[in-house]
Design a protein around this motif. Sequence first.
Motif, PDB file in Angstrom:
ATOM      1  N   ALA A  26      57.113  30.798 -24.396  1.00 45.02           N
ATOM      2  CA  ALA A  26      57.562  30.008 -23.243  1.00 45.02           C
ATOM      3  C   ALA A  26      56.493  30.004 -22.148  1.00 45.02           C
ATOM      4  N   ILE A  27      55.873  31.143 -21.902  1.00 42.94           N
ATOM      5  CA  ILE A  27      54.796  31.214 -20.906  1.00 42.94           C
ATOM      6  C   ILE A  27      53.626  30.338 -21.334  1.00 42.94           C
ATOM      7  N   SER A  28      53.280  30.382 -22.607  1.00 50.81           N
ATOM      8  CA  SER A  28      52.180  29.555 -23.117  1.00 50.81           C
ATOM      9  C   SER A  28      52.479  28.077 -22.944  1.00 50.81           C
TER      10      SER A  28
ATOM     11  N   SER B  94      62.059  21.978 -14.035  1.00 52.17           N
ATOM     12  CA  SER B  94      61.891  22.713 -15.283  1.00 52.17           C
ATOM     13  C   SER B  94      60.678  22.218 -16.055  1.00 52.17           C
ATOM     14  N   THR B  95      60.227  23.043 -16.955  1.00 56.93           N
ATOM     15  CA  THR B  95      59.116  22.654 -17.826  1.00 56.93           C
ATOM     16  C   THR B  95      59.523  21.475 -18.693  1.00 56.93           C
ATOM     17  N   ILE B  96      60.754  21.462 -19.157  1.00 58.31           N
ATOM     18  CA  ILE B  96      61.227  20.355 -20.004  1.00 58.31           C
ATOM     19  C   ILE B  96      61.190  19.046 -19.216  1.00 58.31           C
ATOM     20  N   SER B  97      61.577  19.062 -17.954  1.00 61.01           N
ATOM     21  CA  SER B  97      61.529  17.824 -17.167  1.00 61.01           C
ATOM     22  C   SER B  97      60.082  17.365 -16.957  1.00 61.01           C
TER      23      SER B  97
ATOM     24  N   LEU C 243      64.109  27.093 -27.116  1.00 60.89           N
ATOM     25  CA  LEU C 243      63.239  28.189 -26.710  1.00 60.89           C
ATOM     26  C   LEU C 243      63.376  28.451 -25.213  1.00 60.89           C
ATOM     27  N   PHE C 244      63.351  27.395 -24.407  1.00 57.12           N
ATOM     28  CA  PHE C 244      63.455  27.583 -22.956  1.00 57.12           C
ATOM     29  C   PHE C 244      64.856  28.019 -22.534  1.00 57.12           C
ATOM     30  N   GLU C 245      65.888  27.581 -23.228  1.00 58.63           N
ATOM     31  CA  GLU C 245      67.243  28.068 -22.933  1.00 58.63           C
ATOM     32  C   GLU C 245      67.337  29.565 -23.208  1.00 58.63           C
ATOM     33  N   LEU C 246      66.770  29.987 -24.340  1.00 58.12           N
ATOM     34  CA  LEU C 246      66.782  31.403 -24.689  1.00 58.12           C
ATOM     35  C   LEU C 246      65.952  32.204 -23.688  1.00 58.12           C
ATOM     36  N   ARG C 247      64.797  31.696 -23.339  1.00 57.85           N
ATOM     37  CA  ARG C 247      63.944  32.356 -22.344  1.00 57.85           C
ATOM     38  C   ARG C 247      64.689  32.526 -21.030  1.00 57.85           C
TER      39      ARG C 247
ATOM     40  N   LYS D 197      56.417  26.970 -33.894  1.00 52.04           N
ATOM     41  CA  LYS D 197      55.894  25.660 -34.306  1.00 52.04           C
ATOM     42  C   LYS D 197      56.090  24.612 -33.218  1.00 52.04           C
ATOM     43  N   SER D 198      57.190  24.696 -32.467  1.00 51.61           N
ATOM     44  CA  SER D 198      57.429  23.707 -31.409  1.00 51.61           C
ATOM     45  C   SER D 198      56.389  23.824 -30.305  1.00 51.61           C
ATOM     46  N   VAL D 199      56.002  25.042 -29.964  1.00 56.39           N
ATOM     47  CA  VAL D 199      54.983  25.226 -28.925  1.00 56.39           C
ATOM     48  C   VAL D 199      53.634  24.703 -29.409  1.00 56.39           C
TER      49      VAL D 199
END
Length: 134
Positions: A9-11, A36-39, A64-68, A103-105
């Motif tokens: 998530a940081i990466s 947010s990063t997603i936005s 991933l971001f929800e879990l983070r 893989k998503s990152v």
Amino acid sequence: CIEAVLGWAISAEGFINLAWQTCPHTKQIDERDYKSTISKIKYLCKVNDINYGSLSWRDSLSQLFELRNSLVHFKVPITYVGFSFAPKYQQDFSDTNMLRYQKSVISLINDLGKKLNMDVSFTSGNYELFYYDE
């Protein structure tokens, strides 16, 4: 698993902030205006003619971001029972999900980086090692 999730998530967040400053359409916009990063990813995709809805990795990255966020902000207590986490975290930290997050990152960095003409060769291990020595 927790360290990997936080690291990925940081990466991703660090890359998106760099991409924001690199992109001619966004470098004059204060990225802190986006919550947010997603936005930020959605906006970067929009201004660069990338169909966010068609990206195969977007759902995994959102998860991933929800879990983070749940790990970092502790809104729901993490329960440790014996040698395992509560069932929710067993699912979140499954081998399948951990590979999907990773893989998503990598896909995010490759897809967006190539579109913005950023060097993303490091995702395949193609980088020069360096260290700081006083």
